[in-house]
Design a protein around this motif. Structure first.
Motif, PDB file in Angstrom:
ATOM      1  N   LEU A 149      22.925  48.489  29.370  1.00 32.27           N
ATOM      2  CA  LEU A 149      24.153  47.819  29.017  1.00 32.27           C
ATOM      3  C   LEU A 149      23.899  46.146  29.153  1.00 32.27           C
ATOM      4  CD1 LEU A 149      26.853  50.166  30.689  1.00 32.27           C
ATOM      5  CD2 LEU A 149      26.303  49.951  28.479  1.00 32.27           C
ATOM      6  N   ASN A 150      24.600  45.470  28.421  1.00 34.19           N
ATOM      7  CA  ASN A 150      24.472  44.102  28.849  1.00 34.19           C
ATOM      8  C   ASN A 150      25.907  43.552  28.243  1.00 34.19           C
ATOM      9  OD1 ASN A 150      24.452  43.168  25.850  1.00 34.19           O
ATOM     10  ND2 ASN A 150      22.557  44.242  25.830  1.00 34.19           N
ATOM     11  N   ARG A 151      25.829  42.123  28.526  1.00 30.49           N
ATOM     12  CA  ARG A 151      27.265  41.585  28.248  1.00 30.49           C
ATOM     13  C   ARG A 151      27.672  41.395  26.668  1.00 30.49           C
ATOM     14  NH1 ARG A 151      28.785  37.136  32.726  1.00 30.49           N
ATOM     15  NH2 ARG A 151      27.476  37.558  34.272  1.00 30.49           N
ATOM     16  N   GLN A 152      26.644  41.543  25.848  1.00 28.21           N
ATOM     17  CA  GLN A 152      27.174  41.608  24.376  1.00 28.21           C
ATOM     18  C   GLN A 152      27.294  42.850  23.758  1.00 28.21           C
ATOM     19  OE1 GLN A 152      24.248  39.622  25.860  1.00 28.21           O
ATOM     20  NE2 GLN A 152      25.907  38.318  25.999  1.00 28.21           N
ATOM     21  N   ARG A 153      26.812  44.078  24.543  1.00 31.46           N
ATOM     22  CA  ARG A 153      27.211  45.274  24.089  1.00 31.46           C
ATOM     23  C   ARG A 153      27.460  46.412  25.168  1.00 31.46           C
ATOM     24  NH1 ARG A 153      23.362  49.575  23.766  1.00 31.46           N
ATOM     25  NH2 ARG A 153      22.040  48.360  24.806  1.00 31.46           N
ATOM     26  N   GLY A 154      28.441  47.062  24.828  1.00 33.33           N
ATOM     27  CA  GLY A 154      28.864  48.165  25.738  1.00 33.33           C
ATOM     28  C   GLY A 154      29.563  47.931  27.120  1.00 33.33           C
ATOM     29  N   VAL A 155      29.779  46.428  27.100  1.00 36.71           N
ATOM     30  CA  VAL A 155      30.466  46.169  28.602  1.00 36.71           C
ATOM     31  C   VAL A 155      31.473  45.053  28.133  1.00 36.71           C
ATOM     32  CG1 VAL A 155      29.973  44.910  30.707  1.00 36.71           C
ATOM     33  CG2 VAL A 155      28.476  46.727  30.053  1.00 36.71           C
ATOM     34  N   TYR A 156      32.676  45.099  28.755  1.00 39.47           N
ATOM     35  CA  TYR A 156      33.556  43.856  29.015  1.00 39.47           C
ATOM     36  C   TYR A 156      33.600  43.482  30.595  1.00 39.47           C
ATOM     37  CZ  TYR A 156      37.093  40.427  28.055  1.00 39.47           C
ATOM     38  OH  TYR A 156      37.838  39.098  27.858  1.00 39.47           O
ATOM     39  N   ILE A 157      33.688  42.336  30.872  1.00 39.43           N
ATOM     40  CA  ILE A 157      33.630  42.036  32.524  1.00 39.43           C
ATOM     41  C   ILE A 157      34.663  40.885  32.566  1.00 39.43           C
ATOM     42  CG2 ILE A 157      32.510  40.814  34.320  1.00 39.43           C
ATOM     43  CD1 ILE A 157      29.914  41.587  32.664  1.00 39.43           C
ATOM     44  N   THR A 158      35.514  41.378  33.550  1.00 40.23           N
ATOM     45  CA  THR A 158      36.738  40.341  34.013  1.00 40.23           C
ATOM     46  C   THR A 158      37.058  40.513  35.258  1.00 40.23           C
ATOM     47  OG1 THR A 158      39.008  40.022  33.251  1.00 40.23           O
ATOM     48  CG2 THR A 158      38.456  42.284  33.444  1.00 40.23           C
ATOM     49  N   ASN A 159      38.014  40.219  35.968  1.00 35.90           N
ATOM     50  CA  ASN A 159      38.308  40.035  37.418  1.00 35.90           C
ATOM     51  C   ASN A 159      40.041  40.286  37.381  1.00 35.90           C
ATOM     52  OD1 ASN A 159      36.156  39.060  38.752  1.00 35.90           O
ATOM     53  ND2 ASN A 159      36.251  37.280  37.515  1.00 35.90           N
ATOM     54  N   ILE A 160      40.273  40.694  38.747  1.00 32.81           N
ATOM     55  CA  ILE A 160      41.638  40.947  38.965  1.00 32.81           C
ATOM     56  C   ILE A 160      42.462  39.738  38.839  1.00 32.81           C
ATOM     57  CG2 ILE A 160      43.265  41.465  40.971  1.00 32.81           C
ATOM     58  CD1 ILE A 160      41.697  44.013  39.995  1.00 32.81           C
ATOM     59  N   VAL A 161      42.026  38.675  39.245  1.00 32.58           N
ATOM     60  CA  VAL A 161      42.599  37.319  38.798  1.00 32.58           C
ATOM     61  C   VAL A 161      42.108  36.408  38.091  1.00 32.58           C
ATOM     62  CG1 VAL A 161      44.225  37.603  40.798  1.00 32.58           C
ATOM     63  CG2 VAL A 161      42.097  36.185  41.005  1.00 32.58           C
ATOM     64  N   LYS A 162      42.430  35.517  37.262  1.00 31.42           N
ATOM     65  CA  LYS A 162      41.961  34.952  36.101  1.00 31.42           C
ATOM     66  C   LYS A 162      41.643  33.524  36.627  1.00 31.42           C
ATOM     67  CE  LYS A 162      42.596  38.693  33.968  1.00 31.42           C
ATOM     68  NZ  LYS A 162      41.466  39.820  33.901  1.00 31.42           N
ATOM     69  N   CYS A 163      42.310  33.002  37.788  1.00 37.85           N
ATOM     70  CA  CYS A 163      42.107  31.772  38.052  1.00 37.85           C
ATOM     71  C   CYS A 163      41.061  31.790  39.601  1.00 37.85           C
ATOM     72  CB  CYS A 163      43.372  31.069  38.166  1.00 37.85           C
ATOM     73  SG  CYS A 163      44.210  30.860  36.667  1.00 37.85           S
ATOM     74  N   ARG A 164      40.666  30.893  39.914  1.00 40.03           N
ATOM     75  CA  ARG A 164      39.751  30.918  41.225  1.00 40.03           C
ATOM     76  C   ARG A 164      40.917  30.534  42.487  1.00 40.03           C
ATOM     77  NH1 ARG A 164      36.220  26.061  43.675  1.00 40.03           N
ATOM     78  NH2 ARG A 164      35.323  27.119  45.573  1.00 40.03           N
ATOM     79  N   PRO A 165      40.672  31.256  43.163  1.00 40.91           N
ATOM     80  CA  PRO A 165      41.783  31.069  44.464  1.00 40.91           C
ATOM     81  C   PRO A 165      40.851  30.031  45.484  1.00 40.91           C
ATOM     82  CG  PRO A 165      41.180  33.458  44.501  1.00 40.91           C
ATOM     83  CD  PRO A 165      40.398  32.740  43.534  1.00 40.91           C
ATOM     84  N   PRO A 166      41.411  28.940  45.942  1.00 42.66           N
ATOM     85  CA  PRO A 166      41.034  28.239  46.691  1.00 42.66           C
ATOM     86  C   PRO A 166      39.903  28.712  47.787  1.00 42.66           C
ATOM     87  CG  PRO A 166      43.183  27.458  46.443  1.00 42.66           C
ATOM     88  CD  PRO A 166      43.017  28.847  46.087  1.00 42.66           C
ATOM     89  N   ASN A 167      38.621  27.834  47.841  1.00 46.07           N
ATOM     90  CA  ASN A 167      37.815  28.332  49.007  1.00 46.07           C
ATOM     91  C   ASN A 167      37.266  29.787  48.638  1.00 46.07           C
ATOM     92  OD1 ASN A 167      37.853  25.587  50.082  1.00 46.07           O
ATOM     93  ND2 ASN A 167      39.946  26.565  51.389  1.00 46.07           N
ATOM     94  N   ASN A 168      37.423  30.296  47.660  1.00 40.95           N
ATOM     95  CA  ASN A 168      36.831  31.701  47.325  1.00 40.95           C
ATOM     96  C   ASN A 168      37.355  32.736  47.925  1.00 40.95           C
ATOM     97  OD1 ASN A 168      35.180  30.362  45.074  1.00 40.95           O
ATOM     98  ND2 ASN A 168      33.385  30.635  46.410  1.00 40.95           N
ATOM     99  N   ARG A 169      38.598  32.389  48.749  1.00 41.36           N
ATOM    100  CA  ARG A 169      39.377  33.477  49.293  1.00 41.36           C
ATOM    101  C   ARG A 169      39.741  34.825  48.544  1.00 41.36           C
ATOM    102  NH1 ARG A 169      44.358  33.409  47.655  1.00 41.36           N
ATOM    103  NH2 ARG A 169      45.442  31.469  47.367  1.00 41.36           N
TER     104      ARG A 169
END
Length: 268
Positions: A149-169
């Motif tokens: 698999l790769n980012r262009q084929r077969g996979v979609y990548i995301t996160n629980i939240v769409k903005c960075r929490p301060p200090n990567n908490r």
């Protein structure tokens, strides 16, 4: 437990060659006979056969942190990708909107069978607007290549939240709730056959549980009582800090691939 040649090759490519050789007991295959990186692995890994007590999907715990905040304007109402991306870009539903540089909705194949969900953007992701970049992103890419698999084929990548929490908490429950409608809509638009939850924060939010990774890995969960399977593995950032755990990530990927193949066969 001895490892196969493929598994040793996977460990070698992920930076734990000495460990792989020690566990295998027979030495690594000759470098000229194997691919030096996961990008050129041609054989698909053998499916991971779970013990009998792990073959049945576990009943999901009640969802708590990922409950959708229905007071968020526009949450879960976009009817297409452009509308959803625009809603995420304009979102001010929680305090993360005041400190972000860019929103990070996700990237990849919008008709993917695999949906990869992490916890939150970091500094590199906040700057680029793309999830899983930098060293952790490169490791994730290598892991995905190991199963074709790769980012262009077969996979979609995301996160629980769409903005960075301060200090990567870790994202707070109200921040996850503010973004939950967007994630729901992504799942509805993509219609994946499998969710791979990357890291304990993603797993806890998706499954509504606080169980440790040792209890979450190696099982097939279901997303919110649906038939959509969820497999849990380690976050690449954790694997960079704990390289000896990379062997376990191989088992997780093989389990995910086995689950995916069975689901694809059932829907064929």
């Amino acid at each position: 437990m001895p490892v196969s040649a493929r598994q040793a090759r996977y460990l070698d490519a992920l930076g734990v060659a000495r460990y792989a050789r020690r566990v295998a007991g027979e030495g690594m295959p000759d470098k000229s006979a194997v691919a030096p990186t996961l990008a050129t692995v041609e054989e698909a890994p053998q499916p991971f056969r779970a013990p009998a007590d792990m073959t049945q999907p576990a009943a999901p715990a009640p969802v708590t942190a990922m409950a959708v905040n229905r007071n968020v304007p526009g949450a879960n109402t976009a009817t297409d990708w452009p509308g959803l991306i625009a809603q995420i870009a304009a979102c001010t539903a929680c305090g993360l909107s005041r400190t972000r540089t860019k929103t990070v909705p996700g990237i990849g194949d919008r008709q993917a069978d695999w949906l990869i969900i992490g916890e939150a953007p970091g500094a590199d992701e906040d700057a680029s607007g793309e999830p899983f970049v930098g060293r952790a992103g490169k490791l994730l890419d290598a892991m995905l290549r190991a199963v074709g698999l790769n980012r262009q084929r077969g996979v979609y990548i995301t996160n629980i939240v769409k903005c960075r929490p301060p200090n990567n908490r870790d994202p707070a429950p109200d921040e996850a709730a503010a973004c939950a409608g967007y994630l729901e809509r992504q799942i509805a638009l993509i219609e994946p056959k499998l969710i791979l939850a990357v890291g304990k924060v993603a797993a806890h939010n998706l499954l509504g549980t606080q169980e440790p990774m040792s209890q979450l890995r190696g099982k097939v969960w279901r997303w919110r009582g649906t038939d959509l399977p969820v497999v849990v593995t380690y976050h690449p950032a954790y694997l960079l800090r704990s390289p000896l755990e990379k062997r376990k990530s191989w088992d997780d990927l093989c389990l995910a691939q086995d689950v995916y193949r069975k689901r694809a066969a059932e829907s064929a």
